[in-house]
Write a protein that holds these residues in place. Sequence first.
Motif, short mmCIF file in Angstrom:
data_model
loop_
_atom_site.label_atom_id
_atom_site.label_comp_id
_atom_site.label_asym_id
_atom_site.label_seq_id
_atom_site.Cartn_x
_atom_site.Cartn_y
_atom_site.Cartn_z
N LEU A 47 -33.51 35.91 -126.46
CA LEU A 47 -33.94 37.22 -126.95
C LEU A 47 -32.75 38.17 -127.07
CD1 LEU A 47 -36.10 39.24 -127.76
CD2 LEU A 47 -36.53 39.68 -125.34
N TYR A 50 -30.90 37.27 -130.22
CA TYR A 50 -31.60 37.71 -131.42
C TYR A 50 -31.47 39.22 -131.61
CZ TYR A 50 -33.83 33.10 -131.34
OH TYR A 50 -34.07 31.75 -131.35
N ARG A 51 -31.55 39.98 -130.52
CA ARG A 51 -31.43 41.43 -130.63
C ARG A 51 -30.02 41.84 -131.04
NH1 ARG A 51 -34.86 43.26 -125.20
NH2 ARG A 51 -36.93 43.24 -126.19
N LYS A 54 -29.71 41.18 -134.70
CA LYS A 54 -30.48 42.18 -135.44
C LYS A 54 -29.77 43.53 -135.46
CE LYS A 54 -34.83 44.75 -135.12
NZ LYS A 54 -34.22 45.97 -134.56
N VAL A 164 -36.56 38.22 -133.44
CA VAL A 164 -36.69 39.08 -132.25
C VAL A 164 -38.13 39.06 -131.74
CG1 VAL A 164 -36.60 41.46 -131.42
CG2 VAL A 164 -34.76 40.57 -132.86
N ASN A 165 -39.10 39.18 -132.66
CA ASN A 165 -40.51 39.14 -132.24
C ASN A 165 -40.86 37.81 -131.59
OD1 ASN A 165 -40.90 41.70 -133.28
ND2 ASN A 165 -41.63 40.98 -135.25
N GLU A 168 -39.37 37.76 -128.10
CA GLU A 168 -40.17 38.55 -127.17
C GLU A 168 -41.44 37.81 -126.75
OE1 GLU A 168 -40.76 42.14 -129.32
OE2 GLU A 168 -38.83 43.02 -128.72
#
Length: 262
Positions: A47, A50-51, A54, A164-165, A168
Amino acid sequence: MFKKRFFTLLFFLSVYARAFLFSYELEILWQKCEKNSESIFSAKQKLGYYRTVKNTSRVLYPLSLDISATPDFYKNYEQYSDEIELGNSSVTLTQTLPGGAKLSAGTSYSVYSGYRSWTSSKGYTDKGYSDAFSAHVQYSQSMNPYWIHGTFKNPAKTKLFLAVNSGEDNLMQAKKNAYSKILSLYVQFRRNARNIFLAEKQIEVLKINLDSLKEMHSSNSAFLSDVWQAERALGEAESSFNSYKLEKEEIIKSLTELCGSD
């Protein structure tokens, strides 16, 4: 009446205190699990990656700057040794855009020095300089942008948001699975502790009963079969107690694997 209310109040207070203690112990176990669980750690790492991608999505469309300066020197070795000098410089700014587009703008400047006239008697004369300045804007577009396919959402950025989703969701699922396992093991641990406590009390009572029967048998007040039956009951109780102890070790082992040994 007052005495009954008092004991009722004590009962509810004890229930509340036990519930608070159990919830506190569970919270400690969950915190340790979140700190030591490999699955939760892996989900957090993914995560975080990915963040980061992003948040730095602007690198998908970089802005580049090109600067060049080129001095050139030439020597004429024909009839006369006359130098010719030339210098070029340029600055170009290029922006990559969504959909395979690219926009660039820039300027260039050049300077030239040399002899502008020639005579048979004097050769090259009248040395001078000339310069030139130019500017340009250029736009290029891919022949297959994403909006041709019926979508106005940038698929590159959409993919980052979805990643990202998904990260999470994976983290929440990893926590949920770990917390559920801990809750189940904690309930088993509490039930096991209760069984061990009751087994210990039962063994104490059975030992007293066996000793009493032995004394009674020695005075011919009890049958030998009663003594054997009491011994068998004590052996079964001790066997159950040992089983509960082994179960406790297995539960602690499982909890240690999930929460760590600290």
